[in-house]
Enzyme design. Structure first.
Site, short mmCIF file in Angstrom:
data_model
loop_
_atom_site.label_atom_id
_atom_site.label_comp_id
_atom_site.label_asym_id
_atom_site.label_seq_id
_atom_site.Cartn_x
_atom_site.Cartn_y
_atom_site.Cartn_z
N PRO A 73 8.15 23.60 -10.82
CG PRO A 73 10.15 23.09 -9.73
CD PRO A 73 9.06 22.48 -10.56
CG MET A 114 13.00 30.51 -9.72
SD MET A 114 12.88 30.43 -7.92
CE MET A 114 13.50 32.05 -7.47
CB CYS A 159 17.62 26.66 -10.77
SG CYS A 159 17.38 28.42 -11.14
CE LYS A 219 11.93 20.45 -12.89
NZ LYS A 219 12.94 21.18 -13.68
CG HIS A 232 15.00 20.68 -17.92
ND1 HIS A 232 14.63 21.96 -17.61
CD2 HIS A 232 15.05 20.63 -19.28
CE1 HIS A 232 14.46 22.66 -18.72
NE2 HIS A 232 14.72 21.86 -19.75
N GLY A 282 10.83 19.27 -19.79
CA GLY A 282 11.53 20.03 -20.80
C GLY A 282 10.86 19.99 -22.16
N GLY A 283 10.34 21.12 -22.62
CA GLY A 283 9.82 21.24 -23.97
C GLY A 283 8.49 20.58 -24.24
NE ARG A 334 9.89 27.52 -20.93
CZ ARG A 334 10.67 27.44 -22.00
NH1 ARG A 334 10.86 28.49 -22.76
NH2 ARG A 334 11.25 26.29 -22.32
#
Length: 332
Positions: free
Chosen positions: A12, A14, A95, A134, A166, A207-208, A230
């Site tokens: 997810p 934003m 978040c 999460k 994460h 994460g990463g 990302r």
């Protein structure tokens, strides 16, 4: 309830993982679990539900991520989400943004694990789909060895179907949300230790992670699933390998022209309903990352597509600049 074999998911994000982004990603992988942006429970209860929750049937399997800290309101929002047809309801405990902290949810809930468990318990009482969490490994000065175990044991005890972690701390003071995605060091081993403590329960890592090869490496270290954020957004072409490499599906060459044509048709429907082309093309600029012509592809989709009256055929024009002949294209 047995949690599905979600070895790979798209996080997810934003302002990024909206319905148009998810529809596009689904053209690249049929098996990945896709997550919505975080949607605040109160907004679902009082707001425009179709705008907040509507999605295309092709997006399945799809999970709705909720933000909130009130068990009753989260339960009501979860029930509405399940009625909309979501395959999973996820609670955001990771978040670190200021607007999330001001609402007393997100990563700051790591400090109140019993409240998180109450929220999960309340949500599960209202739905027949998996309810998941999460989280981070900790926040601020928390000891990740204690904080993560406390949260995990409490939410799993009340029936959380999966825990996606994460593998960084979140610093609620002193770091921006962007800095929180990169400055706190990754600690994958902490997540591996959590999984070792909870054999038989789904523990996913986030994460990463930047490649499908790294996904395989994490799975080989025992976790049940790997989540990309990302990397999947900025280089979506990597998802063309997921179904074959991660899930063992038959290898089929991706028809990139067909992918773009599908998005052209999807964009035409969106424009007919009052939308704009850029709502969709903004998610597609990284598709041909590293290929000859990718720069022109990005220029057309990020500039020409923003103009009033931009036509979906711009995607086909942009595609004409991509040169596939000298570069190996990922297969699925």
């Amino acid at each position: 309830m047995t949690y599905p074999e979600h070895k790979f998911s798209v996080a997810p994000m934003m302002d990024w993982s909206d319905r148009h982004c998810r529809f596009f990603h689904r053209q690249l992988t049929r098996r990945a679990l896709l997550y919505t942006e975080m949607v605040v429970a109160d907004a679902i209860i009082h707001g425009d539900r179709e705008r907040l929750l509507g999605f295309d049937a092709q997006e399945h399997p799809i999970a709705l991520q909720l933000g909130g800290s009130d068990p009753e309101r989260l339960a009501a929002a979860a029930r509405i989400g399940a009625q909309f047809g979501y395959d999973e309801i996820n609670l955001n405990v990771g978040c670190p943004s200021d607007r999330v902290q001001s609402g007393t949810f997100g990563a700051c809930l790591m400090k109140t694990p019993r409240l998180v468990a109450e929220c999960v318990d309340s949500m599960k009482s209202e739905v027949n789909v998996p309810v998941t969490v999460k989280c981070r490994i900790g926040v601020d000065d928390q000891d990740p060895e204690l904080a993560l175990d406390d949260l995990a044991e409490l939410v799993l005890e009340v029936g959380a179907d999966a825990l996606w972690v994460h593998a960084r701390k979140a610093w609620l003071q002193g770091l921006s949300p962007k800095e929180n995605r990169g400055i706190p060091p990754l600690d994958y081993n902490r997540v591996y230790r959590l999984k070792a403590r909870h054999e038989g329960r789904f523990i996913g890592i986030n994460g990463g992670v930047v490649s499908v090869e790294e996904v395989k490496a994490h799975l080989s270290n025992g976790v049940d699933g790997v989540m990309l954020g990302r990397a999947a957004y900025h280089n979506p072409g990597l998802m063309a390998e997921v179904d074959h490499i991660v899930y063992g599906a038959e290898r089929n060459q991706i028809d990139w022209e067909e992918v773009v044509e599908t998005m052209v048709r999807y964009s035409a429907r969106h424009i007919e309903n009052g939308g704009r082309l850029v709502h969709i093309t903004r998610h597609m600029t990284g598709l041909f990352h590293g290929l000859p012509g990718a720069r022109r592809w990005r220029q057309i989709l990020s500039t020409d597509a923003t103009r009033a009256g931009a036509d979906p055929s711009l995607m086909l024009e942009a595609l004409s600049h991509i040169r596939f002949d000298s570069v190996e294209i990922p297969a699925a």
